[in-house]
Write an enzyme that holds these catalytic residues in place. Sequence first.
Site, PDB file in Angstrom:
ATOM      1  N   HIS A  61       0.858  -1.192   0.000  1.00  0.00           N
ATOM      2  CA  HIS A  61       0.000   0.000   0.000  1.00  0.00           C
ATOM      3  C   HIS A  61       0.890   1.236   0.000  1.00  0.00           C
ATOM      4  O   HIS A  61       1.682   1.438   0.924  1.00  0.00           O
ATOM      5  CB  HIS A  61      -0.910   0.001   1.230  1.00  0.00           C
ATOM      6  CG  HIS A  61      -1.818  -1.184   1.293  1.00  0.00           C
ATOM      7  ND1 HIS A  61      -3.097  -1.170   0.788  1.00  0.00           N
ATOM      8  CD2 HIS A  61      -1.616  -2.439   1.782  1.00  0.00           C
ATOM      9  CE1 HIS A  61      -3.656  -2.366   0.967  1.00  0.00           C
ATOM     10  NE2 HIS A  61      -2.769  -3.148   1.561  1.00  0.00           N
ATOM     11  N   ARG A  63      -0.571   4.358  -0.512  1.00  0.00           N
ATOM     12  CA  ARG A  63      -1.460   5.382   0.078  1.00  0.00           C
ATOM     13  C   ARG A  63      -1.694   6.614  -0.791  1.00  0.00           C
ATOM     14  O   ARG A  63      -2.658   7.351  -0.545  1.00  0.00           O
ATOM     15  CB  ARG A  63      -0.938   5.831   1.444  1.00  0.00           C
ATOM     16  CG  ARG A  63      -0.713   4.721   2.467  1.00  0.00           C
ATOM     17  CD  ARG A  63      -1.961   3.933   2.762  1.00  0.00           C
ATOM     18  NE  ARG A  63      -1.785   3.009   3.887  1.00  0.00           N
ATOM     19  CZ  ARG A  63      -2.575   1.981   4.108  1.00  0.00           C
ATOM     20  NH1 ARG A  63      -3.592   1.731   3.291  1.00  0.00           N
ATOM     21  NH2 ARG A  63      -2.377   1.193   5.157  1.00  0.00           N
ATOM     22  N   ASN A  93      -6.617   0.938  -2.781  1.00  0.00           N
ATOM     23  CA  ASN A  93      -7.447   1.606  -1.769  1.00  0.00           C
ATOM     24  C   ASN A  93      -6.879   2.995  -1.457  1.00  0.00           C
ATOM     25  O   ASN A  93      -6.367   3.263  -0.375  1.00  0.00           O
ATOM     26  CB  ASN A  93      -7.612   0.750  -0.513  1.00  0.00           C
ATOM     27  CG  ASN A  93      -6.297   0.279   0.071  1.00  0.00           C
ATOM     28  OD1 ASN A  93      -5.268   0.293  -0.590  1.00  0.00           O
ATOM     29  ND2 ASN A  93      -6.328  -0.129   1.322  1.00  0.00           N
ATOM     30  N   HIS A 178      -8.917 -10.084  -1.338  1.00  0.00           N
ATOM     31  CA  HIS A 178      -8.959 -10.047   0.129  1.00  0.00           C
ATOM     32  C   HIS A 178     -10.236 -10.789   0.497  1.00  0.00           C
ATOM     33  O   HIS A 178     -11.332 -10.338   0.160  1.00  0.00           O
ATOM     34  CB  HIS A 178      -9.015  -8.592   0.605  1.00  0.00           C
ATOM     35  CG  HIS A 178      -9.274  -8.429   2.074  1.00  0.00           C
ATOM     36  ND1 HIS A 178      -8.337  -7.910   2.935  1.00  0.00           N
ATOM     37  CD2 HIS A 178     -10.367  -8.681   2.832  1.00  0.00           C
ATOM     38  CE1 HIS A 178      -8.838  -7.867   4.155  1.00  0.00           C
ATOM     39  NE2 HIS A 178     -10.074  -8.336   4.121  1.00  0.00           N
ATOM     40  N   HIS A 231      -2.840 -12.693   1.427  1.00  0.00           N
ATOM     41  CA  HIS A 231      -2.523 -12.901   2.851  1.00  0.00           C
ATOM     42  C   HIS A 231      -3.323 -14.027   3.534  1.00  0.00           C
ATOM     43  O   HIS A 231      -4.102 -13.796   4.456  1.00  0.00           O
ATOM     44  CB  HIS A 231      -2.681 -11.606   3.642  1.00  0.00           C
ATOM     45  CG  HIS A 231      -3.894 -10.776   3.329  1.00  0.00           C
ATOM     46  ND1 HIS A 231      -5.191 -11.268   3.257  1.00  0.00           N
ATOM     47  CD2 HIS A 231      -4.008  -9.446   3.079  1.00  0.00           C
ATOM     48  CE1 HIS A 231      -6.036 -10.289   2.977  1.00  0.00           C
ATOM     49  NE2 HIS A 231      -5.350  -9.176   2.862  1.00  0.00           N
ATOM     50  N   ASN A 277      -5.250  -7.164   9.404  1.00  0.00           N
ATOM     51  CA  ASN A 277      -6.376  -7.935   8.869  1.00  0.00           C
ATOM     52  C   ASN A 277      -5.938  -8.645   7.590  1.00  0.00           C
ATOM     53  O   ASN A 277      -5.586  -7.981   6.621  1.00  0.00           O
ATOM     54  CB  ASN A 277      -7.553  -7.009   8.573  1.00  0.00           C
ATOM     55  CG  ASN A 277      -8.825  -7.780   8.251  1.00  0.00           C
ATOM     56  OD1 ASN A 277      -8.892  -8.984   8.449  1.00  0.00           O
ATOM     57  ND2 ASN A 277      -9.822  -7.087   7.748  1.00  0.00           N
ATOM     58  N   ASP A 304       2.217  -7.208   2.331  1.00  0.00           N
ATOM     59  CA  ASP A 304       1.042  -6.416   2.717  1.00  0.00           C
ATOM     60  C   ASP A 304       1.482  -5.180   3.510  1.00  0.00           C
ATOM     61  O   ASP A 304       0.873  -4.812   4.518  1.00  0.00           O
ATOM     62  CB  ASP A 304       0.039  -7.254   3.511  1.00  0.00           C
ATOM     63  CG  ASP A 304      -1.319  -6.558   3.688  1.00  0.00           C
ATOM     64  OD1 ASP A 304      -1.547  -5.513   3.036  1.00  0.00           O
ATOM     65  OD2 ASP A 304      -2.140  -7.036   4.480  1.00  0.00           O
ATOM     66  N   PHE A 322      -6.240  -1.276  10.830  1.00  0.00           N
ATOM     67  CA  PHE A 322      -5.507  -2.520  10.601  1.00  0.00           C
ATOM     68  C   PHE A 322      -4.243  -2.241   9.783  1.00  0.00           C
ATOM     69  O   PHE A 322      -4.247  -1.384   8.905  1.00  0.00           O
ATOM     70  CB  PHE A 322      -6.369  -3.516   9.820  1.00  0.00           C
ATOM     71  CG  PHE A 322      -7.548  -4.067  10.571  1.00  0.00           C
ATOM     72  CD1 PHE A 322      -7.386  -5.063  11.515  1.00  0.00           C
ATOM     73  CD2 PHE A 322      -8.838  -3.610  10.300  1.00  0.00           C
ATOM     74  CE1 PHE A 322      -8.482  -5.599  12.189  1.00  0.00           C
ATOM     75  CE2 PHE A 322      -9.938  -4.137  10.964  1.00  0.00           C
ATOM     76  CZ  PHE A 322      -9.760  -5.133  11.910  1.00  0.00           C
TER      77      PHE A 322
END
Length: 427
Positions: A61, A63, A93, A178, A231, A277, A304, A322
């Site tokens: 990620h 961001r 995301n 996911h 994951h 998570n 992750d 998370f």
Amino acid sequence: MKILLKNARRLSSVYELEPCEILIEGNRIKQIKSAIRENADRNIDCNGNVVLPGFIDVHIHLREPGGEHKETIKTGTLAAAKGGFTTVCAMPNTNPVPDRKETLEKLVEKIKKEAKVRVLPYAAITKDLKGEELTNIDELVMAGAFAFTDDGVGIQTADFMLKAMKQAAASGKAIVAHCEDNSIVYGGVVHDGDVSNRLNLPGLPALSESVQIARDVLLAEAAGCHYHVCHVSSKESVRVIRDAKRAGIHVTAEVTPHHLLLNENNIKDQDSNYKMNPPLRAMEDQEALLEGLLDGTIDFIATDHAPHAEEEKSQGFLNAPFGIVGLETAFSLLYTYLVKTEKIKLHQLVDWLTKKPAEVFQLPYGKLDENTIADITIVNLEKELKINKETFQSKGKNTPFQDWIVSGIPVMTIVDGEIVFEGDMNG
């Protein structure tokens, strides 16, 4: 530009370390020999350190856009370079979500300007990751999508997942999932087991993951789609994936370093650096993950990497987001606590970070051979240090591995023939 790596070692065809020298010309590996007598623009004494293919992480990620207080493309890829990763795949995301052609094209341009390593962006399966309307997969493929995922949330209806899989299959792209059935999450923040009882926290059942994988492998079989599970965290999930592979379904899977090295017993108090998570599960789940990796049920390792601001992570288990960071510590942790403890071999770890993800996603990377792309990570296997989050290149300092002693330290990272990280070969 010619770079000559001298006084190095590499893994031989029988997985022993042997002396070598490597000549890089442009973005390709021109020669690998025991000794090379050719002029170069730069000669680098590797001091006996080990040259490996550049690591690949298909699950991180960054961001940006929208979450720059947590991480940016620049800081996240600096962290990747320091950790020895030469190719990373960025989850969608963000805000805005790369769910349409224009947004993804803008992200691709930003990556070209800011990234220090190779970044392959995911696109979303559904608009705004809401699970209510499918994106235009063909259009997003043309705009540069690596694969498709709503990572962070599970696709809740079989109808949506089947339609997405059929479109992805037609485009030759993978659906990366996911897996989480929201109807049986119950607001959980830790594994539903010993730790949830001990700390009086709502538990997140392993079943929420495995039942969605079970649904999806059958959908993938019907759609003829490559389905990749993010994951994996539970023994039941490993069993479902193993059975699906035996049935000939095109399913692949990844596991994180933290799920291999930690379990719920490591959570002593409400330190939310242990909140991720899927959560850290029981010891028997941890053991099943390593077994699944060793027998090929799980294909490779991905971090992750999920950075958050310190003020966000300081809110305790119930309120903190998370996720933990992983790019800068992954290889060292896995080498120290799995290879040096003889649970796995060095060549296996290298394959799970290079060759295997490249094969699964048909990438031309993850090799250390003549005439291949010059993505190289140099590692000092003997050097020891204590993990110190304050030295991270990542903006995220949210790690449960603070103060762990590790060896196997990346000291140089080369991407496409260019040095993007340079540490101390001698230290």
